[in-house]
Design a protein around this motif. Structure first.
Motif, PDB file in Angstrom:
ATOM      1  N   PRO A   1       0.413  -1.286   0.282  1.00 31.38           N
ATOM      2  CA  PRO A   1      -0.076  -0.103   0.056  1.00 31.38           C
ATOM      3  C   PRO A   1       0.971   1.167   0.030  1.00 31.38           C
ATOM      4  O   PRO A   1       0.655   2.081  -0.193  1.00 31.38           O
ATOM      5  CB  PRO A   1      -0.368  -0.165   1.064  1.00 31.38           C
ATOM      6  N   SER A   2       1.995   1.152   0.725  1.00 31.01           N
ATOM      7  CA  SER A   2       2.996   2.326   0.934  1.00 31.01           C
ATOM      8  C   SER A   2       3.341   2.970  -0.269  1.00 31.01           C
ATOM      9  O   SER A   2       3.629   4.247  -1.186  1.00 31.01           O
ATOM     10  CB  SER A   2       3.774   2.492   1.381  1.00 31.01           C
TER      11      SER A   2
ATOM     12  N   CYS B   1      -5.150  -1.436   1.699  1.00 28.21           N
ATOM     13  CA  CYS B   1      -4.706  -1.064   2.856  1.00 28.21           C
ATOM     14  C   CYS B   1      -5.758   0.059   3.029  1.00 28.21           C
ATOM     15  O   CYS B   1      -5.865   1.053   1.949  1.00 28.21           O
ATOM     16  CB  CYS B   1      -3.632  -0.692   3.505  1.00 28.21           C
ATOM     17  N   CYS B   2      -6.845   0.545   4.015  1.00 28.37           N
ATOM     18  CA  CYS B   2      -7.230   1.537   4.382  1.00 28.37           C
ATOM     19  C   CYS B   2      -6.879   2.803   4.603  1.00 28.37           C
ATOM     20  O   CYS B   2      -7.078   3.863   4.702  1.00 28.37           O
ATOM     21  CB  CYS B   2      -8.816   1.524   4.907  1.00 28.37           C
ATOM     22  N   GLY B   3      -5.237   2.761   5.092  1.00 25.83           N
ATOM     23  CA  GLY B   3      -4.537   3.774   5.341  1.00 25.83           C
ATOM     24  C   GLY B   3      -4.345   3.927   6.962  1.00 25.83           C
ATOM     25  O   GLY B   3      -3.753   4.652   7.410  1.00 25.83           O
ATOM     26  N   MET B   4      -5.329   3.699   7.489  1.00 20.92           N
ATOM     27  CA  MET B   4      -4.901   3.728   9.040  1.00 20.92           C
ATOM     28  C   MET B   4      -4.450   3.037   9.205  1.00 20.92           C
ATOM     29  O   MET B   4      -3.340   3.128  10.893  1.00 20.92           O
ATOM     30  CB  MET B   4      -7.277   3.220   9.722  1.00 20.92           C
ATOM     31  N   ALA B   5      -4.468   1.271   9.790  1.00 19.37           N
ATOM     32  CA  ALA B   5      -3.536   0.556  10.378  1.00 19.37           C
ATOM     33  C   ALA B   5      -3.429   0.701  11.419  1.00 19.37           C
ATOM     34  O   ALA B   5      -1.599   0.878  12.361  1.00 19.37           O
ATOM     35  CB  ALA B   5      -1.903   0.440   9.752  1.00 19.37           C
ATOM     36  N   GLY B   6      -4.300   0.601  12.316  1.00 24.69           N
ATOM     37  CA  GLY B   6      -3.829   0.965  13.939  1.00 24.69           C
ATOM     38  C   GLY B   6      -3.704   2.220  13.667  1.00 24.69           C
ATOM     39  O   GLY B   6      -4.676   3.393  14.190  1.00 24.69           O
ATOM     40  N   SER B   7      -3.149   2.532  14.981  1.00 25.34           N
ATOM     41  CA  SER B   7      -1.926   3.932  15.031  1.00 25.34           C
ATOM     42  C   SER B   7      -1.511   4.592  13.859  1.00 25.34           C
ATOM     43  O   SER B   7      -1.575   6.113  14.348  1.00 25.34           O
ATOM     44  CB  SER B   7      -1.705   4.244  16.638  1.00 25.34           C
ATOM     45  N   PHE B   8      -1.176   3.875  12.819  1.00 27.68           N
ATOM     46  CA  PHE B   8      -0.947   5.072  11.918  1.00 27.68           C
ATOM     47  C   PHE B   8      -1.199   5.732  11.424  1.00 27.68           C
ATOM     48  O   PHE B   8      -0.763   7.372  11.545  1.00 27.68           O
ATOM     49  CB  PHE B   8      -1.141   3.513  11.132  1.00 27.68           C
ATOM     50  N   GLY B   9      -2.141   5.522  11.013  1.00 31.13           N
ATOM     51  CA  GLY B   9      -2.946   6.353  10.243  1.00 31.13           C
ATOM     52  C   GLY B   9      -3.736   8.218  11.255  1.00 31.13           C
ATOM     53  O   GLY B   9      -4.146   9.086  10.982  1.00 31.13           O
TER      54      GLY B   9
END
Length: 1018
Positions: free
Chosen positions: A616-617, A949-957
């Motif tokens: 995703p990145s 990936c939705c982009g949130m990925a736990g605390s990432f987003g």
């Protein structure tokens, strides 16, 4: 990764210019262009390899943004006498895109379709365009570019032209050279020249044509004697455009097109600006017959008879690839549909045309033929398009699947593309098998049986005696190729591993003619030196990625004690039987971590943009650094000491790993099994132990510990979302983006509200164990921190659904709170703390798991931790026991439904349903069960959003430093798909996924349990 210039004795293209020249080059590029100038050690290391066994550190990498950038870079490099190496996807098998040069990466910005002429059936494209992306744009016009290489999801058209790529269907459509009509390219002088049909050439191009024509006339006798007559000859330069030697002429009418001189030249003659391609009508129908053979020899012998039926492809899959595919959960279901018993090999025989009904008799003729050849009942007939597509995807991944063998020995590319006439194919493969056995190895085979090109790779350990064996095998294989009148290089080009065989193949006179062509177009040797002309020895250990002990800089791993158990990778394997030694016996000084990282063979599968999750990145940045392959290369270089002391825990490594969202897409999608999410957990623990944890790290990690107390005063903690300026202050102090709302705290957590809201739904452990012993329907509902604290309605909905279906339920709790899987600690680089929490959870679940009670979870990242990370935390058999019983809510229902144990009366659907799969669900094959469960709702026709990936990925987003990238990931496909269906119910099982959808699309997304509960008959 500073490498001192070596002696002038080393081959061209392997020696770096002086450091001051390199520094001046970087300064001028930064001053005079708008492109990205990447001269740091990490970037140079990432561009030092392709999908071959070689590694040569470049001067630096340059990512141009416009044509002026490229022209300027060529001018600067010419002034400073620095070689230039054009690069696309970096997936070459033979080392074509490695060299001590300025690497110019076309793949990020030069990927446009410049023109499509539907009437003429042509397209003009930039060299960095990926083949699949071109075909996606051509499909509405009923056209495609038919050079369908197995790496079509990542191979660029410029790279394909450089290698004269072929593909599975070359028997019908020819090679790249047969499908190129023109090229625009810069010469090393800076001139931009148009290459095309002879009658349309300008003065400079006409002069080149006249010169090459003279060479062809002068070497006519030598060409007649030495030039391979098979279509699959891609070695050297195409001198025979003026005197055709191939069984398939370059053009249908015998005319000469000077653009064909550049095809297969591996970027040594000119730098491609654009290509004009010949398109073909897209086949409207296809059918596939899979022939199962009892012996490999029988498959090879049958190929010459099968091609007479007029197929568009005849592709081989050998027993090794079959077994490896069956071991990969992503491929196993598909491969099983093609097998009859346990064949030694299968051939995929495709027929295509305008009408499927007209093709079915072709399948019948194939069945009859195999009966005539003594193999009745050996054909699986596959007319269904979906099943065909799935099987071709496995076949396309074949080369990379074979590279998934554990241990230091790997299938090595150097003789894999030898092409021989079909009538000699069985004899050739038998003889080559004997050669492999002579040197204590065996080959893994697959590829294009239709044209006599078989990709065969003997298993060799290049860290030890592999180079000597490679040389010996190559010499004996070359004798066989000459005996059977074949071509030594039949598809993947020359590069470093076959360049020295060009003179052997063509003789000294033609080799000198090739040198004259290079001199005419590139007299200063600017472009990709050391390829085709004056190549190095194929077995020069100094050029290997894993340099042997005898090399000037042998490959060695640093000493490292990992925090996770990587011993499953720390093994050795027998090159003939492929039997591996016991875990932990492979001699890896990093406990197996380095060997796991080294599984990346740079095939570039992570660069794909089609269905699937990874990477995703990379999908939003298109940067080599933020790619699974780029991270793996950087880790490998650090773990082998090539980036200097302490590189593994450096800030540069943290920057490289930072945008890995831990989606685990590579765990499933990477053909060689590189699990970057787990590698990031390992890295982050070491990095944080050296640099320390921030307050933000601790707030995220310890949330399961303080959630129970924090939920008593939600009004205070929720002020951050409501008081003006509070979000801004929180960003400055903690690093959480002010553009994000944070999850709302509440007092009615599951654990507080259970007695009131779930009376009669849950039983104590003894009762559940007793019910299980009686064979009754039971389950443990694993309530995670996120659903239990912030969205307790999800837990109650799941409990009501399971209770209504007749299940006795239990939850595991501890005084004053709940059990945690350790996920937040893993994400924050606190593996030791994660082990404490996960260990306590496993101990609590173990009696139930041992009694066969299913453990059902709602949050994918939490439940699947029990099937993934806990297995490498040192818990032994008890972790395995719990993992075997751990199921996501939808997996459990789908399994029980299939077994006839789950019945639930549901009301009909009232709206369309859109499903977004959590990344970890995709990685563990748990998306199909959600679709199956949603279809239990009468009238429901759920649609899966094809998204990464939705982009949130736990605390990432939530983090300010990641907010923009997070939203770019969401906008890539997820949010637009949701906005396009305002009438649909959106289902997303991931807590962070639901939050992203709420923030980005202002739409409610619900857990599948909630939707089922809403549709329950009261």
């Amino acid at each position: 990764m500073r490498i001192d210039p070596a002696s002038h004795m080393q081959p061209a293209g392997t020696v770096l210019p002086p450091n001051d020249t390199c520094e001046l080059l970087a300064r001028r590029l930064r001053t005079d262009t708008q492109g990205e100038v990447l001269f740091d050690d990490g970037s140079r290391g990432r561009y030092a390899t392709d999908a071959s066994i070689y590694q040569i550190t470049p001067v630096g990498a340059f990512v141009p943004t416009n044509e002026r950038d490229i022209a300027t870079a060529i001018d600067i490099a010419r002034d400073l006498k620095v070689p230039v190496l054009a690069r696309g996807g970096g997936t070459s098998q033979c080392g074509q895109t490695t060299g001590a040069a300025l690497v110019i990466d076309n793949s990020k910005h030069f990927r446009k379709v410049l023109e499509v002429n539907v009437e003429e059936g042509t397209a003009t494209v930039e060299p960095g365009l990926v083949l699949d992306h071109l075909n996606a744009q051509l499909k509405p016009h009923g056209l495609w570019y038919p050079v369908d290489v197995s790496t079509s999801a990542q191979a660029t058209l410029g790279g394909m032209a450089g290698n004269n790529s072929c593909g599975s269907r070359s028997i019908a459509y020819g090679n790249m050279v047969h499908n190129v009509l023109g090229a625009s390219a810069w010469l090393s002088s800076g001139e931009l020249v148009e290459f095309g049909p002879l009658g349309q050439l300008g003065a400079r191009a006409a002069g080149i044509a006249q010169f090459v024509h003279g060479l062809a006339q002068a070497h006519r006798d030598a060409m007649a004697q030495h030039w391979p007559k098979v279509m699959r000859r891609v070695a050297g330069y195409n001198l025979d455009i003026f005197d055709n030697q191939s069984e398939r002429p370059y053009t249908a009418d015998g005319s000469v097109n000077l653009a064909h001189l550049l095809i297969g030249a591996e970027g040594t003659l000119a730098y491609t600006r654009s290509l004009k391609l010949k398109l073909a009508p897209l086949p409207r129908a296809k059918v596939l017959g899979i022939v199962n053979f009892p012996t490999f020899h029988a498959a090879m012998d049958a190929a010459q008879h099968i091609v007479k039926l007029g197929p568009t492809a005849v592709e081989l899959v050998d027993r090794t690839m079959i077994e490896l595919s069956l071991a990969n959960p992503a491929f196993k279901p598909t491969v099983e549909t093609a097998l009859i018993g346990k064949p030694a090999a299968i051939l995929l025989v495709e027929f295509s045309g305008a009408d499927k009904a007209a093709l079915l008799p072709q399948l019948k003729r194939l069945v009859e033929l195999m009966g005539d050849l003594g193999l009745p009942g050996s054909v699986v007939e596959m007319p269904d398009d979906g099943r065909q597509k799935n099987l071709w995807e496995v076949r396309k991944a074949g080369l990379n699947i074979m590279m998934s063998l554990k241990g230091d020995g790997k299938p090595v590319s150097f003789i894999e593309d030898c092409a021989v006439p079909l009538e000699h194919l069985a004899e050739y493969t038998d003889a080559l098998t004997e050669v492999f056995a002579k040197y204590g190895s065996r080959g893994t085979w697959y590829a294009h049986a239709s044209v006599g090109t078989l990709h065969v790779r003997p298993i060799l350990d290049m860290r030890a005696d592999g180079a000597a064996k490679m040389r010996a095998i190559a010499e004996e294989a070359s004798a066989l190729v000459r005996k059977y009148k074949g071509a030594f290089s039949g598809e993947h080009g020359d590069g470093l591993c076959r360049g020295e065989w060009i003179e052997w193949q063509f003789g000294p006179a033609i080799n000198e003619a090739f040198r004259a062509i290079k001199q005419q177009l590139d007299p200063i040797g600017l472009f990709n030196p050391g390829k085709i002309i004056d190549p190095p020895r194929m077995d020069d250990g100094a050029l290997f990625r894993f340099a042997p002990p005898t090399a000037p800089r042998p490959y060695r791993r640093i000493e490292l004690k990992p925090v996770l158990d990587w011993s499953g990778w720390n093994v050795n394997a027998d090159p003939v039987t492929e039997v591996t030694t016991a875990p932990g016996t492979g001699g890896d000084s990093t406990g197996g971590l380095a060997k796991a990282v080294e599984m990346c063979n740079n095939n570039g599968h992570c660069r794909k943009f089609d269905a699937g999750t990874m990477c995703p990145s990379y999908r939003v940045t298109r940067d080599e650094q933020h790619l699974t392959r780029g991270r793996a290369n950087t880790l490998r270089l650090a773990l082998s000491g090539q980036l200097g002391a302490d590189a593994f825990t450096s800030e540069a490594m943290h920057e490289t790993m930072d945008l890995c969202v831990g989606c685990k897409g590579c765990k499933r999608d990477c053909p060689t099994g590189v699990d970057m999410a787990k590698m990031k957990v390992e890295f982050l623990d070491h990095y944080k132990k050296r640099h320390g944890h921030t307050l933000k790290d601790k707030l995220v990690a310890y949330m399961p510990d303080y959630a129970h107390r924090a939920s008593r005063m939600p009004w205070l903690l929720n002020l951050r979302n409501r008081v003006p300026g509070a979000a801004w202050l929180g960003e400055k102090m903690l690093g959480f983006s002010a553009k994000r709302s944070l999850p709302e705290w509440r007092t009615d957590t599951f654990w507080r509200a259970k007695d009131a809201m779930a009376a009669g739904l849950f039983s104590d452990q003894a009762s559940v164990l007793a019910a299980a012993a009686r064979g009754e329907k039971v389950a443990v509902l694993f309530v995670d921190t996120f659903n239990g604290t912030f969205e307790s309605e999800n837990v109650f909905a799941a409990a009501r659904v399971l209770h209504a279906a007749g299940y006795a339920l239990h939850t595991v709790e501890k005084g004053g709170g709940h059990h945690c899987c350790g996920r937040t600690f893993l994400a924050s680089g606190m593996v030791d703390e994660a082990k404490v929490r996960a260990g306590a959870l496993i101990d609590a679940l173990l009696p139930l798991a041992q009694a066969g009670v299913p453990i059902v979870g709602l949050e994918p990242s939490c439940l699947l931790t029990l099937r993934d990370e806990t297995l490498v935390m040192g818990f032994g058999d008890k972790a395995q026991a719990v993992a075997k019983q751990a199921l996501l809510f939808e997996e459990f229902i789908a399994r029980e439904r299939k077994a006839g144990r789950f019945e639930l009366a549901l009301k009909p659907a009232t709206a369309p349903i859109l499903l977004h799969g959590h990344c970890h669900q995709k990685a563990f094959g748990a998306v199909s069960p959600i679709m199956d469960v949603l279809k239990l709702i009468p009238g429901a026709e759920p649609e899966l959003i094809e998204s990464s990936c939705c982009g949130m990925a736990g605390s990432f987003g939530y983090e300010a430093s990641h907010f923009e990238v997070s939203m770019q990931m969401a906008e890539a496909s997820l949010l637009p798909a949701i906005r396009a269906r305002p009438d649909a119910v959106v289902v997303a099982d991931g807590t962070s996924c639901r939050h992203q959808i709420g923030d980005g699309a202002q739409r409610e997304a619900v857990h599948v349990a909630v939707l089922l509960a809403r549709h329950m008959m009261l």
